[in-house]
Design a protein around this motif. Structure first.
Motif, short mmCIF file in Angstrom:
data_model
loop_
_atom_site.label_atom_id
_atom_site.label_comp_id
_atom_site.label_asym_id
_atom_site.label_seq_id
_atom_site.Cartn_x
_atom_site.Cartn_y
_atom_site.Cartn_z
N ASN A 132 -2.92 11.28 -5.41
CA ASN A 132 -2.59 11.18 -4.00
C ASN A 132 -2.76 9.72 -3.55
O ASN A 132 -3.66 9.03 -4.03
CB ASN A 132 -3.48 12.09 -3.17
CG ASN A 132 -2.90 12.39 -1.80
OD1 ASN A 132 -2.71 11.49 -0.99
ND2 ASN A 132 -2.60 13.65 -1.55
N ALA A 133 -1.91 9.26 -2.67
CA ALA A 133 -2.02 7.88 -2.19
C ALA A 133 -3.26 7.67 -1.33
O ALA A 133 -3.74 6.54 -1.18
CB ALA A 133 -0.76 7.48 -1.42
N GLU A 134 -3.78 8.76 -0.74
CA GLU A 134 -5.02 8.68 0.04
C GLU A 134 -6.22 8.99 -0.86
O GLU A 134 -6.09 9.71 -1.84
CB GLU A 134 -4.97 9.67 1.20
CG GLU A 134 -3.85 9.42 2.19
CD GLU A 134 -3.84 10.44 3.31
OE1 GLU A 134 -4.77 11.27 3.38
OE2 GLU A 134 -2.89 10.40 4.12
N ILE A 189 5.53 10.64 -10.54
CA ILE A 189 4.91 10.52 -9.22
C ILE A 189 5.69 9.49 -8.40
O ILE A 189 6.56 8.80 -8.92
CB ILE A 189 3.41 10.14 -9.33
CG1 ILE A 189 3.22 8.82 -10.08
CG2 ILE A 189 2.63 11.25 -9.99
CD1 ILE A 189 1.77 8.34 -10.16
N THR A 190 5.36 9.39 -7.11
CA THR A 190 6.15 8.54 -6.22
C THR A 190 5.77 7.06 -6.34
O THR A 190 4.71 6.71 -6.88
CB THR A 190 5.95 8.98 -4.76
OG1 THR A 190 4.60 8.68 -4.37
CG2 THR A 190 6.21 10.47 -4.58
N ASP A 191 6.62 6.20 -5.81
CA ASP A 191 6.35 4.76 -5.82
C ASP A 191 5.05 4.46 -5.07
O ASP A 191 4.26 3.61 -5.49
CB ASP A 191 7.51 4.00 -5.19
CG ASP A 191 8.77 4.03 -6.04
OD1 ASP A 191 8.68 4.38 -7.23
OD2 ASP A 191 9.86 3.71 -5.51
N GLU A 225 2.50 6.39 -4.70
CA GLU A 225 1.36 6.84 -5.50
C GLU A 225 1.09 5.90 -6.67
O GLU A 225 -0.07 5.68 -7.05
CB GLU A 225 1.61 8.27 -5.98
CG GLU A 225 1.54 9.28 -4.84
CD GLU A 225 2.12 10.64 -5.19
OE1 GLU A 225 1.83 11.60 -4.46
OE2 GLU A 225 2.88 10.74 -6.18
N ILE A 226 2.13 5.33 -7.24
CA ILE A 226 1.94 4.33 -8.30
C ILE A 226 1.28 3.08 -7.75
O ILE A 226 0.37 2.51 -8.38
CB ILE A 226 3.29 4.00 -8.97
CG1 ILE A 226 3.82 5.22 -9.73
CG2 ILE A 226 3.13 2.81 -9.92
CD1 ILE A 226 5.20 5.03 -10.29
N GLU A 227 1.69 2.65 -6.57
CA GLU A 227 1.08 1.48 -5.97
C GLU A 227 -0.39 1.73 -5.64
O GLU A 227 -1.24 0.87 -5.84
CB GLU A 227 1.85 1.07 -4.72
CG GLU A 227 1.37 -0.24 -4.10
CD GLU A 227 1.41 -1.40 -5.08
OE1 GLU A 227 0.51 -2.27 -4.99
OE2 GLU A 227 2.34 -1.46 -5.92
N ALA A 228 -0.69 2.94 -5.15
CA ALA A 228 -2.09 3.28 -4.87
C ALA A 228 -2.91 3.33 -6.16
O ALA A 228 -4.08 2.94 -6.18
CB ALA A 228 -2.16 4.63 -4.15
N LEU A 229 -2.29 3.79 -7.24
CA LEU A 229 -2.95 3.78 -8.56
C LEU A 229 -3.30 2.36 -8.97
O LEU A 229 -4.42 2.08 -9.42
CB LEU A 229 -2.03 4.44 -9.58
CG LEU A 229 -2.36 4.29 -11.06
CD1 LEU A 229 -3.69 4.95 -11.39
CD2 LEU A 229 -1.24 4.89 -11.92
#
Length: 299
Positions: free
Chosen positions: A217-219, A263-265, A267-271
């Motif tokens: 999750n991005a959060e 997964i979404t862009d 979510e990848i950036e948050a990773l």
């Protein structure tokens, strides 16, 4: 081929699980190709699971092994995750585990099956008996409840838990380097559901971690029983792995391209930001105040 029937979670009619099949050589390490290309046969359903979880066998080039199949059609909607994405997240977690070189998650693929697209994962059978057998297959003890106020040698405290009749006990986990790697992996993938029941002992004293649908999750949603190292410095090994993972997540890298399929862009950036944050602080994360830090039920 006609579209697969949508399966309400927990309502799939299935046979009882068959006897454990013979596994290929090197089991507890099936290849992606074996799981992705083999013939998948449903043998039964794991009834206590919240989503549809099917016990299967997969046969490839004359060999058969057990596996778990979680069809997307059997996923229950969640308020904080897009519908129909849990299977992809399980595969993404496996890809990150493999990239770290720790192999803490059984081989996991996304493929078509009798009930449509779903996650297929190697079945981890517990060693027979308790303790150790003649081959040295010691079953690691990872979690415990103790009546003391402090953890004993070799254990890390998580917190106090109600055990019934107004009594409390201290929940502890092993101060084990393999478990510590898993705590780092969970922080990277933002695991929102690391329960004790998701740790499976395996032959040779190993263990594997399963159930990674609520990840990426991005959060910030990290919920885990592995808080014993919270705030402590990361090991040199973990820092080296995180530096390698940071490179592997660069835009042009194969791992980043693979994750973009799952997964979404955002979510990848948050990773990427979580990996960078761990490297910046050099410490295990600590529980935040906006999200319950321990999953319920914990086991």
């Amino acid at each position: 081929m006609s579209a697969p029937e949508r399966i309400p979670a927990g309502r799939l009619s299935a046979t009882e699980p068959a006897a454990e099949p013979a596994a290929p050589e090197g089991a507890t390490g099936l290849s992606d190709v074996f799981l992705a290309e083999g013939e998948l046969t449903v043998r039964g359903q794991i009834a206590e699971a919240s989503n549809a979880v099917l016990y299967c066998t997969v046969t490839h080039e004359g060999r058969t092994a057990a596996c778990v199949y979680k069809p997307v059609a059997g996923e229950r909607p969640l308020w904080d995750f897009p519908d129909g994405t849990l299977a992809q997240r399980e595969v993404a977690a496996y890809e990150i585990s493999r990239a770290c070189g720790w192999d803490l998650i059984p081989t996991t693929v996304l493929r078509d099956g009798p009930y449509g697209t779903g996650m297929v994962q190697e079945w981890i059978a517990a060693p027979d008996g308790e303790g150790a057998d003649d081959a040295g297959d010691e079953i690691p003890e990872l979690l415990a409840l103790v009546e003391d106020e402090e953890p004993g040698p070799g254990w890390k405290a998580v917190g106090f838990a109600q055990t019934g009749a107004g009594r409390t006990a201290l929940l502890v986990h092993a101060d084990d380097p393999r478990l510590r790697r898993l705590a780092v992996l969970d922080a990277v993938i933002n695991n929102g559901d690391r329960k004790g029941g998701h740790l499976l002992p395996a032959p040779g004293g190993r263990f594997f971690a399963i159930d990674h649908g609520v990840t990426f999750n991005a959060e910030d949603k990290l919920r885990t029983l592995l808080w014993g190292w919270a705030g402590e410095p990361l090991t040199d090994e973990a820092l080296e792995v995180l530096r390698g993972l940071q490179k592997a997540l660069a835009d042009a890298a194969p791992l980043a391209a693979r994750l973009a399929e799952l997964i979404t862009d955002a979510e990848i950036e948050a990773l990427r930001e979580r990996v960078a944050g761990l490297l910046r602080t050099g410490r295990h994360p600590e529980p935040g105040g906006d999200w319950p830090p321990i999953p319920w039920p914990p086991v």
